[in-house]
Write a protein that holds these residues in place. Structure first.
Motif, mmCIF file in Angstrom:
data_model
loop_
_atom_site.group_PDB
_atom_site.id
_atom_site.type_symbol
_atom_site.label_atom_id
_atom_site.label_comp_id
_atom_site.label_asym_id
_atom_site.label_seq_id
_atom_site.Cartn_x
_atom_site.Cartn_y
_atom_site.Cartn_z
ATOM 1 N N ASN A 493 0.846 -1.191 0.000
ATOM 2 C CA ASN A 493 0.000 0.000 0.000
ATOM 3 C C ASN A 493 0.880 1.239 0.000
ATOM 4 O OD1 ASN A 493 -1.473 -2.090 2.181
ATOM 5 N ND2 ASN A 493 -2.735 -1.403 0.480
ATOM 6 N N LYS A 615 -11.230 -1.562 0.166
ATOM 7 C CA LYS A 615 -10.526 -0.742 -0.825
ATOM 8 C C LYS A 615 -9.405 -1.533 -1.500
ATOM 9 C CE LYS A 615 -10.708 3.502 -0.931
ATOM 10 N NZ LYS A 615 -11.399 4.474 -1.795
ATOM 11 N N GLN A 616 -8.874 -2.539 -0.787
ATOM 12 C CA GLN A 616 -7.809 -3.360 -1.357
ATOM 13 C C GLN A 616 -8.337 -4.458 -2.279
ATOM 14 O OE1 GLN A 616 -4.649 -2.149 -0.632
ATOM 15 N NE2 GLN A 616 -6.133 -0.689 0.200
ATOM 16 N N VAL A 638 -15.507 1.351 -3.638
ATOM 17 C CA VAL A 638 -14.786 1.141 -4.883
ATOM 18 C C VAL A 638 -13.307 0.900 -4.558
ATOM 19 C CG1 VAL A 638 -14.114 2.148 -7.098
ATOM 20 C CG2 VAL A 638 -16.373 2.644 -6.116
ATOM 21 N N GLY A 640 -9.435 0.969 -4.440
ATOM 22 C CA GLY A 640 -8.547 2.070 -4.815
ATOM 23 C C GLY A 640 -7.584 2.384 -3.694
ATOM 24 N N ARG A 641 -7.071 3.583 -3.700
ATOM 25 C CA ARG A 641 -6.058 3.966 -2.727
ATOM 26 C C ARG A 641 -6.658 4.206 -1.344
ATOM 27 N NH1 ARG A 641 -1.794 7.750 -6.124
ATOM 28 N NH2 ARG A 641 -1.735 6.425 -7.966
ATOM 29 N N THR A 751 -1.821 -0.720 -9.852
ATOM 30 C CA THR A 751 -2.993 -1.427 -10.366
ATOM 31 C C THR A 751 -2.661 -2.839 -10.811
ATOM 32 O OG1 THR A 751 -2.596 -0.487 -12.550
ATOM 33 C CG2 THR A 751 -4.120 0.689 -11.114
ATOM 34 N N ARG A 756 -2.959 -7.198 -4.670
ATOM 35 C CA ARG A 756 -4.264 -6.584 -4.527
ATOM 36 C C ARG A 756 -5.308 -7.570 -5.055
ATOM 37 N NH1 ARG A 756 -4.594 -1.026 -3.621
ATOM 38 N NH2 ARG A 756 -2.554 -0.092 -3.310
#
Length: 774
Positions: A493, A615-616, A638, A640-641, A751, A756
């Motif tokens: 992360n 998020k992950q 969603v 994302g970061r 990405t 992930r």
């Protein structure tokens, strides 16, 4: 971070080969090896006891293996006191079957893991024992390590009351007291080296050292054979110690044993877990035994303090990356151990070593290892220069001091060939910042000094010299992060800064097991009560002690609150001493006293971490199993970061060629004055713009929460090194400081990360190289 001899490494390889052969004997079991079947939190049904879970695990095994007797023989551990799962001997097809079961989150190979002074507390301007013994005595620190040496003076229980009523732990094959109140051991393979004790007793020294660093009692006149003499004490000398031996000499530490220890420690009632263990390679959180155990510990109010690893100074090497852990780097103290080389021409060169051998100023013949190769033994110049085993001619070096140009910092060949002493010229200058202990008079010098000594040997008819006994010198540069300490950025992360904090981890004096030599060499017959070693293993228990100290004064604070207090009150490190800045030292150098009164904390609950995991890319069904919470949901989240996880630091990872753009949401909780107003100040390079809204936070009650946002923006960046800044809240009394870092990463590296997940995690196929950080 002791250097292990080549012979010892060979012995380990041979032993592991024997173990592998042992595990694969028999036709029916030839492909069966231990795996962990992880199933998340314990069921909340009243009928689901630990005993009933054992029955369920055997039933699952019977269904897959096709035999009730084989199921019972296959089961190694049943985890059911603190979370749900089991360890069993499985073949590859059976692993595949379990990994596809709806109730199974992950199937994890039982990879082997290797383990990663008193003056340190004085260096931090902290005097242990400042709070009332009864408050400190309510705190139990659990150590997952190599065991403990109970007879050490550091673990006497004189004047201590009985264990707190909450304690449910046990002592297996071990006599406890009011200091060491719990002691268990785990060995899933059932193999015990001849050097080991079939009990929680420590044969390596590592566990004794870490536990005494954190919670050892005061011992006057402690020293390493006369060096660093003083009063030895842990940071919380009245806290209780619970031992969970998961690491074994030559065998390392296994995932199955680590999870069994977590299962027990959480249920036993520990308050803080200290683990100087870590992986060289990141894994998905629920394929990582430490991350799994630490998650369930966090859920039950227990903070896990872990070492960052000893793979520095290379970037992106930090281990233990889960945000619910406190990840600790290693930094220096204002004391270093020097053992000087004196040549026959009067020149003196300072060497770094914990050298207790006295040559009384007598000079002896000097030789360069490259001139005394054991050619008749089939060895050449390269092996000889490095003083490798069997590489030196014993007829030519007996009674002489040998100069080794060693990449490994090795001396083994000198000992084997009856050399008198060794001068190790280390060709990697940035690694010469720790003092090693050797089984003979020895010291390590800088490359340039080694070249000068070699020139003296080559140009002098009868070169002579001596190695002086070690002494302590002042290090005015301290603190700085040690070269061996693993660095960020975070490979899982990038937006979460790791390591979190740094603490003393260089040349630390603490209790030792007489069952182990001080140098770790099989040629070393010395026995000591205290030893000086270095590593993030040594820094981790310092942070564990600080966490215990904060917990004793604030027993109702959550693990995240304690972690936040430690991070936001840390002393600022000088960035000129470490090019990697926060990637080396995180939020800064731990400040024990300040951590007890942080003013504001960035708290985080299990629900916050669930949102983070959503998020992950983890899905609802997986997280319901992990947490045991039926309302755990990723609906509307969603992937994302993780910019909105309520973390005490801020990280913006920018893909090369992209503009700086990130928005963080944070909530702080007032834990100090009833009426206070905090104003924000921001420091950041001019190329990055930072806006904080609101810029003022007012509190009227303790426990009140306030939310603010941080917007970070800037122009396009390419190949930009770390840019460091801070966000600081002040009320005139408290300074709540958080680092903010901006840096570039390779396009699409986030990405396309294999870590992930997009669906429920399967079994972990990645090889783990665990470090006993030592």
């Amino acid at each position: 971070m002791n250097i292990i001899s080549v012979q010892r490494c060979i012995s380990i390889l041979v032993l592991l080969t024997v173990i592998d052969m042992h595990c694969c004997q028999g036709n029916a079991d030839q492909w069966r090896k231990i795996h962990i079947v992880y199933m998340g939190d314990r069921p909340h049904h009243s009928g689901d006891t630990s005993a009933s879970l054992v029955g369920q695990h055997i039933s699952m095994l019977e269904h897959v293996l096709g035999s009730a007797s084989l199921a019972k023989e296959s089961l190694v551990y049943s985890y059911g006191r603190s979370f749900n799962g089991f360890a069993a001997k499985l073949s590859p097809p059976e692993v595949d079957t379990f990994s596809k079961m709806e109730r199974v989150i992950s199937v994890i190979p039982n990879h082997k893991l290797r383990l990663h002074t008193t003056h340190s507390w004085e260096f931090m301007d902290f005097s242990p024992g400042k709070i009332r013994p009864q408050e400190e005595g309510n705190i139990v620190i659990g150590f997952l390590d190599s065991g403990i040496w109970p007879e050490s003076e550091s673990f006497n229980d004189e004047g201590m009351s009985p264990p707190p009523a909450k304690w449910k732990g046990k002592c297996h094959n071990f006599t406890c007291n009011n200091k060491i109140i719990g002691a268990r051991y785990y060995n899933s393979e059932g193999l015990y080296p001849a050097t080991e004790f079939k009990s929680p007793r420590d044969a390596i020294g590592h566990g004794t050292h870490t536990s005494s660093t954190a919670a050892g009692r005061e011992v006057d006149g402690a020293s390493f054979l006369g060096l660093a003499k003083g009063t030895a004490t842990g940071g919380v000398p009245n806290a209780r110690i619970a031992v969970y031996k998961v690491c074994w000499d030559m065998l390392g530490c296994s995932n199955a044993d680590i999870l069994a220890a977590f299962d027990d420690a959480i249920a036993d009632g520990v308050d803080i877990l200290s683990m100087s263990l870590g992986s060289d390679d990141p894994l998905p959180f629920f394929d990582d035994a430490l991350a799994i155990g630490a998650f369930h510990a966090m859920k039950r109010g227990v903070l896990s303090s872990v070492s960052a690893g000893n793979s520095g100074p290379s970037p992106a090497t930090a281990s233990n990356l889960a945000p619910w852990m406190l990840t600790v780097a290693a930094s220096s103290m204002d004391r270093k151990f020097i053992s000087q080389v004196v040549l026959g021409n009067g020149e003196i060169y300072p060497g770094i070593a914990v050298n207790s051998f006295k040559l009384n100023g007598t000079s002896f013949p000097l030789v360069w290892a490259g001139d005394v190769a054991n050619y008749s033994g089939g060895m050449g110049l390269l092996s000889a220069k490095n003083c490798l085993p069997g590489s030196l001619n014993s007829h030519k070096i007996a009674g002489k001091i040998v100069l080794c140009n060693s990449v490994l910092g090795d001396y083994t060949g000198v000992v084997m060939a009856n050399g008198l002493g060794a001068i190790v010229s280390f060709p990697i200058p940035f690694l010469i910042d720790i003092s090693l202990s050797y089984p003979l008079p020895a010291t390590q010098v800088k490359t340039g000094d080694g070249d000068a000594i070699l020139e003296y040997i080559r140009t002098t008819e009868n070169p002579i010299g001596t190695i002086l006994v070690g002494e302590t010198w002042k290090d005015i540069m301290a603190p700085y992060v040690a070269s061996f300490s693993s660095r960020g950025p975070n490979r899982l992360n990038p937006e979460i800064l790791k390591p979190d904090i740094t603490a003393p981890g260089v040349d630390v004096l603490a209790a030792w097991s007489p069952g182990a030599s001080p140098s770790g060499s099989p040629f070393d017959t010395r026995k000591v009560k205290f030893n000086v070693i270095s590593g993030t293993s040594m820094s981790c228990p310092h942070a564990s002690a600080v966490a215990a100290y904060v917990k004793a004064l604030h027993p109702n604070w959550s693990p995240a609150a304690i972690k936040s207090a430690i991070m936001t009150t840390a002393n600022v490190m000088d960035p000129r001493k470490n090019d990697e800045h926060e990637f080396a030292y995180g939020a800064g150098h731990v400040n024990p006293l300040a951590a007890t009164n942080p003013g504001l904390v960035y708290n985080a609950s299990e629900a916050d971490y669930i949102h983070f995991l959503c998020k992950q890319g983890y899905n609802t069904s997986t997280l319901k199993q992990v947490t045991g919470e039926s309302n755990a949901s990723c609906d509307g989240v969603v992937p994302g970061r993780a910019w909105d996880l309520n973390y005490p630091t801020f990280g913006v990872a920018v893909e090369d060629g992209q503009s700086v753009n990130g928005t963080f949401t944070r909530t702080v909780t007032n834990v100090a004055s009833t009426n206070s107003t905090y104003r924000v100040t921001v420091q950041m390079p001019s190329s990055v713009n930072v806006e904080v809204h609101p810029q003022e936070l007012s509190f009227s009650t303790v426990g009140e929460k306030k939310t603010f946002t941080v917007k970070v923006s800037g122009t396009k960046m390419v190949e930009q090194p770390i840019q460091s800044g801070t966000i600081v809240w002040k009320d005139g009394v408290h300074v709540v400081r958080s680092p903010l870092v901006v840096y570039t990463i390779t396009p699409n590296s986030m990405t396309t990360s294999p870590f992930r997940p997009t669906e429920r995690i399967g079994f972990g196929a990645n090889s783990i190289n665990w470090n006993m950080h030592f």
